[in-house]
Design an enzyme around this catalytic site. Structure first.
Site, PDB file in Angstrom:
ATOM      1  CG  ASP A  90       1.938  12.331  -6.036  1.00 34.89           C
ATOM      2  OD1 ASP A  90       1.852  13.228  -6.882  1.00 34.89           O
ATOM      3  OD2 ASP A  90       2.605  11.301  -6.194  1.00 34.89           O
ATOM      4  CB  SER A  91      -1.648  15.239  -8.792  1.00 36.15           C
ATOM      5  OG  SER A  91      -0.708  14.627  -9.662  1.00 36.15           O
ATOM      6  N   GLY A  92      -1.777  11.937  -8.218  1.00 34.43           N
ATOM      7  CA  GLY A  92      -2.128  10.749  -8.989  1.00 34.43           C
ATOM      8  C   GLY A  92      -1.335  10.669 -10.275  1.00 34.43           C
ATOM      9  N   GLY A  93      -0.562  11.720 -10.571  1.00 34.51           N
ATOM     10  CA  GLY A  93       0.215  11.732 -11.799  1.00 34.51           C
ATOM     11  C   GLY A  93       1.262  10.640 -11.863  1.00 34.51           C
ATOM     12  CG  PHE A  94       4.731   8.161  -9.403  1.00 34.26           C
ATOM     13  CD1 PHE A  94       5.903   8.421 -10.092  1.00 34.26           C
ATOM     14  CD2 PHE A  94       4.606   6.939  -8.758  1.00 34.26           C
ATOM     15  CE1 PHE A  94       6.937   7.495 -10.136  1.00 34.26           C
ATOM     16  CE2 PHE A  94       5.634   6.006  -8.789  1.00 34.26           C
ATOM     17  CZ  PHE A  94       6.799   6.288  -9.473  1.00 34.26           C
ATOM     18  CG  ASP A 144       2.844  15.190 -13.136  1.00 36.59           C
ATOM     19  OD1 ASP A 144       2.087  14.556 -12.371  1.00 36.59           O
ATOM     20  OD2 ASP A 144       4.084  15.113 -13.050  1.00 36.59           O
ATOM     21  CD  GLN A 195       7.365  14.937 -14.849  1.00 36.52           C
ATOM     22  OE1 GLN A 195       8.439  14.416 -15.150  1.00 36.52           O
ATOM     23  NE2 GLN A 195       6.618  14.472 -13.854  1.00 36.52           N
ATOM     24  N   GLY A 222       9.622  13.143 -12.271  1.00 38.36           N
ATOM     25  CA  GLY A 222      10.237  12.281 -13.277  1.00 38.36           C
ATOM     26  C   GLY A 222      11.692  11.988 -13.030  1.00 38.36           C
ATOM     27  CG  ASP A 272       7.910  12.383  -1.670  1.00 38.94           C
ATOM     28  OD1 ASP A 272       7.499  11.212  -1.828  1.00 38.94           O
ATOM     29  OD2 ASP A 272       8.124  13.157  -2.628  1.00 38.94           O
ATOM     30  CB  CYS A 310      19.664   7.546  18.012  1.00 41.84           C
ATOM     31  SG  CYS A 310      18.071   7.736  17.168  1.00 41.84           S
ATOM     32  CB  CYS A 312      14.478   7.323  17.403  1.00 38.64           C
ATOM     33  SG  CYS A 312      15.134   5.633  17.480  1.00 38.64           S
ATOM     34  CB  CYS A 315      17.928   4.663  19.807  1.00 32.51           C
ATOM     35  SG  CYS A 315      18.395   4.124  18.135  1.00 32.51           S
ATOM     36  CG  HIS A 341      16.516   4.265  13.926  1.00 34.10           C
ATOM     37  ND1 HIS A 341      17.272   4.880  14.897  1.00 34.10           N
ATOM     38  CD2 HIS A 341      17.322   4.164  12.828  1.00 34.10           C
ATOM     39  CE1 HIS A 341      18.491   5.131  14.412  1.00 34.10           C
ATOM     40  NE2 HIS A 341      18.542   4.696  13.165  1.00 34.10           N
TER      41      HIS A 341
END
Length: 378
Positions: A90-94, A144, A195, A222, A272, A310, A312, A315, A341
């Site tokens: 992630d670019s750092g925009g968030f 962004d 955006q 966004g 994500d 499951c 995992c 489990c 899990h």
């Protein structure tokens, strides 16, 4: 990069994306390791075991803590964290959104005060690309601004126009960096970000503008930041048709299993979210019969696994009663097992989604999955 659209089922896509770090089968959920580690004591060996395809890390956080130049000197992020599959950064925009009290936005970029020690940081499109190039991720996200969906229309329009100008600078800079002989990953890909809050006209106009730039992929940012689920789905409905179908589409920061099922139905490939790891660290686990809180008294003597059938690591070996005991005793193993899990549940759900789309039965799969998961077990 080669992105092969295998089939569609309605607007749902089933695709295969070849990268320098391996193939990504989509739709895919990217497991979030913000600072090059999944919270909950989950290793990269664990990630491979539970079927993780892509790991996501954050440009801003790795820049301020440890440092991207150090990671570059140690061979890049893949070697640093012992992960041989794709990584998206992630670019750092968030952080322009989430650290609103610690930043000032200008045309050249954003001035931050570090959330760790207060020291001054500047990040613009070129700096974001340089940091991501030092990390050597498979996919770099364009820098962004994520304007609040509740901001006034004039602010959102000005913000989006600036984000589009920043994208042009990102594209130019990543091309320059990929041409340098010492670059960690000279085949680093660039995804642009749509955006526009929940304003249809701005979303559509900007989607058309960035689609014309012939990028490696396109994201919708966004969203899942305060608007309703219905508003989010509406934005997907109006914006995605204006993004290239023959390129990957990424819905950033989303989301719940229901969000993912709805977004796949609207043409999204990449997802994500911190939910599976965050909820797992607080004893909340996902199952096909709804969510469970393992701290509830009724699990004190429950010798069953979290979910019958499951596969995992939790489990296969441990009971609900034992995991509940670990949380009560404040043992980290309880968090670790629940995170494993939940990530396994998400990764397995994405595999089911891919199969359903490829077999042209996505509508029935989605309806059945949503109905089963709608119940809360507590």
């Amino acid at each position: 990069m080669k992105y092969e659209l295998i089939t569609t089922d309605g607007r749902a896509k089933r695709a295969r994306m070849e990268t320098v770090h391996g193939v990504i089968q989509t739709p895919v959920f990217m497991n979030v390791g913000t600072v090059a580690a999944i919270k909950g004591a989950v290793s990269t060996d664990d990630l491979r075991q539970i079927g993780t395809q892509v790991q996501l890390s954050n440009t801003y956080h790795l820049h301020v803590r440890t440092g991207d130049k150090l990671i570059r000197d140690l061979g890049g992020l893949h070697r640093f964290m012992n992960w041989d599959r794709p990584i998206l950064t992630d670019s750092g925009g968030f952080q322009v959104f989430s650290l609103s009290g610690l930043r000032r936005i200008r045309e050249e970029g954003v001035y931050f005060n570090s959330h760790i020690d207060g020291h001054k940081i500047f990040m613009g499109p070129e700096e974001s690309m340089q940091i991501q190039s030092n990390l050597g991720s498979t996919i770099a996200m364009a820098f962004d601004e994520c304007p609040s969906s509740r901001a006034d229309r004039a602010y959102i329009q000005n913000s989006v126009d600036r984000t589009t100008r920043w994208l042009e600078r990102c594209k130019k800079e990543i091309k320059r960096l990929n041409g340098l002989p010492g670059t960690v990953n000279r085949q680093q890909l660039l995804f642009g970000i749509n955006q526009g809050g929940v304003v249809d006209e701005i979303r559509i106009s900007q989607a058309k503008a960035i689609a014309s730039m012939d990028l490696d992929g396109y994201a919708l940012g966004g969203l899942a930041v305060g608007e309703s689920h219905e508003e989010m789905y509406h934005v997907l409905d109006v914006a995605i048709p204006h993004l290239p179908q023959d390129k990957p589409t990424y819905l950033m920061g989303v989301g719940t299993p229901a969000n993912i099922l709805e977004a796949v139905d609207r043409g999204v490939d990449f997802f994500d979210c911190v939910y599976p790891s965050r909820n797992g660290r607080h004893s909340h686990v996902y199952t096909n019969q709804g969510k469970m809180n393992l701290l509830n008294q009724k699990y004190e003597r429950d010798s069953r696994p979290i979910e019958e059938g499951c596969q995992c690591p939790a489990c296969r070996s441990y009971s609900r009663a034992y995991i509940r005991h670990l949380f009560k005793a404040k043992e980290m193993l309880g968090m670790r097992l629940c995170v494993l899990h939940n990530l396994y549940f998400y990764n397995t759900m994405m595999e089911e989604i891919r199969d359903a789309v490829q077999q042209h039965r996505y509508a029935s799969y989605k309806a059945e999955k949503l109905e089963r998961m709608a119940q809360e077990q507590d």
